[in-house]
Motif scaffolding. Structure first.
Motif, PDB file in Angstrom:
ATOM      1  N   GLU A   1       0.832  -1.211   0.000  1.00  0.00           N
ATOM      2  CA  GLU A   1       0.000   0.000   0.000  1.00  0.00           C
ATOM      3  C   GLU A   1       0.861   1.253   0.000  1.00  0.00           C
ATOM      4  N   LEU A   2       1.946   1.219   0.771  1.00  0.00           N
ATOM      5  CA  LEU A   2       2.855   2.365   0.800  1.00  0.00           C
ATOM      6  C   LEU A   2       3.497   2.584  -0.571  1.00  0.00           C
ATOM      7  N   GLU A   3       3.870   1.503  -1.233  1.00  0.00           N
ATOM      8  CA  GLU A   3       4.482   1.623  -2.561  1.00  0.00           C
ATOM      9  C   GLU A   3       3.498   2.204  -3.573  1.00  0.00           C
ATOM     10  N   LEU A   4       2.249   1.753  -3.513  1.00  0.00           N
ATOM     11  CA  LEU A   4       1.223   2.307  -4.401  1.00  0.00           C
ATOM     12  C   LEU A   4       1.013   3.788  -4.134  1.00  0.00           C
ATOM     13  N   LEU A   5       0.979   4.132  -2.876  1.00  0.00           N
ATOM     14  CA  LEU A   5       0.770   5.527  -2.488  1.00  0.00           C
ATOM     15  C   LEU A   5       1.939   6.395  -2.927  1.00  0.00           C
ATOM     16  N   ALA A   6       3.151   5.905  -2.718  1.00  0.00           N
ATOM     17  CA  ALA A   6       4.342   6.665  -3.104  1.00  0.00           C
ATOM     18  C   ALA A   6       4.395   6.901  -4.604  1.00  0.00           C
ATOM     19  N   ALA A   7       3.895   5.943  -5.374  1.00  0.00           N
ATOM     20  CA  ALA A   7       3.911   6.082  -6.835  1.00  0.00           C
ATOM     21  C   ALA A   7       2.792   6.997  -7.319  1.00  0.00           C
ATOM     22  N   ARG A   8       1.645   6.914  -6.699  1.00  0.00           N
ATOM     23  CA  ARG A   8       0.476   7.623  -7.198  1.00  0.00           C
ATOM     24  C   ARG A   8       0.413   9.080  -6.746  1.00  0.00           C
ATOM     25  N   LEU A   9       0.843   9.354  -5.531  1.00  0.00           N
ATOM     26  CA  LEU A   9       0.733  10.716  -5.015  1.00  0.00           C
ATOM     27  C   LEU A   9       1.413  11.762  -5.917  1.00  0.00           C
ATOM     28  N   PRO A  10       2.682  11.586  -6.283  1.00  0.00           N
ATOM     29  CA  PRO A  10       3.326  12.629  -7.090  1.00  0.00           C
ATOM     30  C   PRO A  10       2.911  12.622  -8.557  1.00  0.00           C
ATOM     31  N   SER A  11       2.326  11.497  -9.030  1.00  0.00           N
ATOM     32  CA  SER A  11       2.006  11.396 -10.457  1.00  0.00           C
ATOM     33  C   SER A  11       0.563  11.789 -10.786  1.00  0.00           C
ATOM     34  N   HIS A  12      -0.249  12.008  -9.769  1.00  0.00           N
ATOM     35  CA  HIS A  12      -1.640  12.388 -10.032  1.00  0.00           C
ATOM     36  C   HIS A  12      -1.666  13.738 -10.756  1.00  0.00           C
ATOM     37  N   PRO A  13      -2.509  13.871 -11.793  1.00  0.00           N
ATOM     38  CA  PRO A  13      -2.542  15.121 -12.581  1.00  0.00           C
ATOM     39  C   PRO A  13      -2.812  16.378 -11.753  1.00  0.00           C
ATOM     40  N   LEU A  14      -3.515  16.227 -10.635  1.00  0.00           N
ATOM     41  CA  LEU A  14      -3.852  17.388  -9.805  1.00  0.00           C
ATOM     42  C   LEU A  14      -2.934  17.509  -8.593  1.00  0.00           C
ATOM     43  N   SER A  15      -1.903  16.691  -8.553  1.00  0.00           N
ATOM     44  CA  SER A  15      -0.990  16.693  -7.414  1.00  0.00           C
ATOM     45  C   SER A  15      -0.280  18.039  -7.278  1.00  0.00           C
ATOM     46  N   GLY A  16      -0.186  18.513  -6.045  1.00  0.00           N
ATOM     47  CA  GLY A  16       0.486  19.787  -5.774  1.00  0.00           C
ATOM     48  C   GLY A  16       1.609  19.601  -4.771  1.00  0.00           C
ATOM     49  N   ARG A  17       2.055  20.686  -4.182  1.00  0.00           N
ATOM     50  CA  ARG A  17       3.179  20.641  -3.243  1.00  0.00           C
ATOM     51  C   ARG A  17       2.858  19.741  -2.042  1.00  0.00           C
ATOM     52  N   GLN A  18       1.618  19.822  -1.565  1.00  0.00           N
ATOM     53  CA  GLN A  18       1.222  19.002  -0.412  1.00  0.00           C
ATOM     54  C   GLN A  18       1.381  17.521  -0.717  1.00  0.00           C
ATOM     55  N   GLU A  19       0.987  17.115  -1.906  1.00  0.00           N
ATOM     56  CA  GLU A  19       1.083  15.706  -2.285  1.00  0.00           C
ATOM     57  C   GLU A  19       2.529  15.285  -2.528  1.00  0.00           C
ATOM     58  N   GLN A  20       3.335  16.192  -3.088  1.00  0.00           N
ATOM     59  CA  GLN A  20       4.747  15.884  -3.313  1.00  0.00           C
ATOM     60  C   GLN A  20       5.462  15.630  -1.982  1.00  0.00           C
ATOM     61  N   LEU A  21       5.156  16.467  -0.997  1.00  0.00           N
ATOM     62  CA  LEU A  21       5.773  16.296   0.320  1.00  0.00           C
ATOM     63  C   LEU A  21       5.292  14.998   0.977  1.00  0.00           C
ATOM     64  N   ALA A  22       3.989  14.715   0.824  1.00  0.00           N
ATOM     65  CA  ALA A  22       3.442  13.482   1.401  1.00  0.00           C
ATOM     66  C   ALA A  22       4.110  12.260   0.786  1.00  0.00           C
ATOM     67  N   ALA A  23       4.377  12.317  -0.514  1.00  0.00           N
ATOM     68  CA  ALA A  23       5.026  11.205  -1.195  1.00  0.00           C
ATOM     69  C   ALA A  23       6.441  10.974  -0.631  1.00  0.00           C
ATOM     70  N   LEU A  24       7.144  12.065  -0.361  1.00  0.00           N
ATOM     71  CA  LEU A  24       8.491  11.926   0.214  1.00  0.00           C
ATOM     72  C   LEU A  24       8.441  11.262   1.588  1.00  0.00           C
ATOM     73  N   LEU A  25       7.453  11.626   2.372  1.00  0.00           N
ATOM     74  CA  LEU A  25       7.307  11.027   3.701  1.00  0.00           C
ATOM     75  C   LEU A  25       6.970   9.529   3.586  1.00  0.00           C
ATOM     76  N   VAL A  26       6.160   9.192   2.611  1.00  0.00           N
ATOM     77  CA  VAL A  26       5.810   7.796   2.404  1.00  0.00           C
ATOM     78  C   VAL A  26       7.039   6.994   1.988  1.00  0.00           C
ATOM     79  N   GLU A  27       7.833   7.572   1.096  1.00  0.00           N
ATOM     80  CA  GLU A  27       9.055   6.878   0.631  1.00  0.00           C
ATOM     81  C   GLU A  27      10.016   6.644   1.794  1.00  0.00           C
ATOM     82  N   GLU A  28      10.072   7.597   2.735  1.00  0.00           N
ATOM     83  CA  GLU A  28      10.952   7.435   3.902  1.00  0.00           C
ATOM     84  C   GLU A  28      10.489   6.291   4.789  1.00  0.00           C
ATOM     85  N   ALA A  29       9.160   6.009   4.756  1.00  0.00           N
ATOM     86  CA  ALA A  29       8.605   4.940   5.586  1.00  0.00           C
ATOM     87  C   ALA A  29       8.831   3.566   4.980  1.00  0.00           C
ATOM     88  N   LEU A  30       9.241   3.519   3.711  1.00  0.00           N
ATOM     89  CA  LEU A  30       9.452   2.217   3.042  1.00  0.00           C
ATOM     90  C   LEU A  30      10.777   1.588   3.480  1.00  0.00           C
TER      91      LEU A  30
END
Length: 201
Positions: free
Chosen positions: A172-201
């Protein structure tokens, strides 16, 4: 709201049989005073020409004021006249949740949303809340991840809510890390969230 409510009530007293006037009065009154709004919605649904949406508004007002018996009776009327309408099922799920019957609410909402592609995001959010309240994390995650594949606002909101779920698996974390930054409407908040998710992997 109070001034607007007074004006709406004045219009109602002048034209108490005018459906459009009474409907507008109910909307304004409910915003100012939910119990008063409920009284007006009961008048609305008794008038000739009232619609299923008026009865749904009455159900919402009844739920908001904890008038469970009135909400149930009104939902029964809706189901009898319009069986299988997912909007009615979602309202019944909301009523069940107010009675702390979260598992039933989650299952009913999931079934209704499966046949309601145009449902607003808030209905999906409620399902996740019901499921998590009932300890049905898997249902919440499954539903949200299915929505997260959409390239619209609903998909983005689903991703945001998924990121707040407890005990995410590595997959689930891997899916989230991949999808958060690639979503067409993704913004700074999502980019930061993706980095936090990647750190948890």
């Amino acid at each position: 709201y109070e001034a607007a409510s007074e004006k709406a009530r004045a219009a109602y007293y002048l034209r108490p049989q005018d459906l459009a006037v009474v409907r507008a009065t109910a909307r304004v009154a409910q915003a100012a005073n939910p119990k008063r709004g409920l009284d007006f919605w009961q008048i609305v649904v008794a008038l000739p020409g009232s619609s299923p949406d008026d009865l749904r508004a009455l159900v919402r007002a009844a739920i908001a004021t904890r008038e469970s018996e009135l909400a149930t009776r009104s939902l029964d009327r809706l189901d009898a006249a319009h069986p299988g309408d997912p909007r009615n099922a979602l309202l019944r799920a909301e009523l069940l949740a107010t009675q702390e019957r979260f598992g039933e609410a989650a299952q009913l909402a999931a079934s209704a949303l499966a046949g309601y592609p145009d449902a607003a995001w808030d209905e999906h959010r409620k399902l996740a809340v019901y499921a998590m309240s009932a300890g049905m994390r898997a249902l919440a995650a499954e539903h949200l991840f299915a929505l997260a594949g959409q390239d619209n606002e609903v998909g983005l909101e689903a991703l945001r809510l998924v990121s707040q779920l407890p005990d995410l698996s590595r997959q689930e974390l891997e899916l989230l890390a991949a999808r958060l930054p690639s979503h067409p409407l993704s913004g700074r908040q999502e980019q930061l969230a993706a980095l936090l998710v990647e750190e948890a992997l």
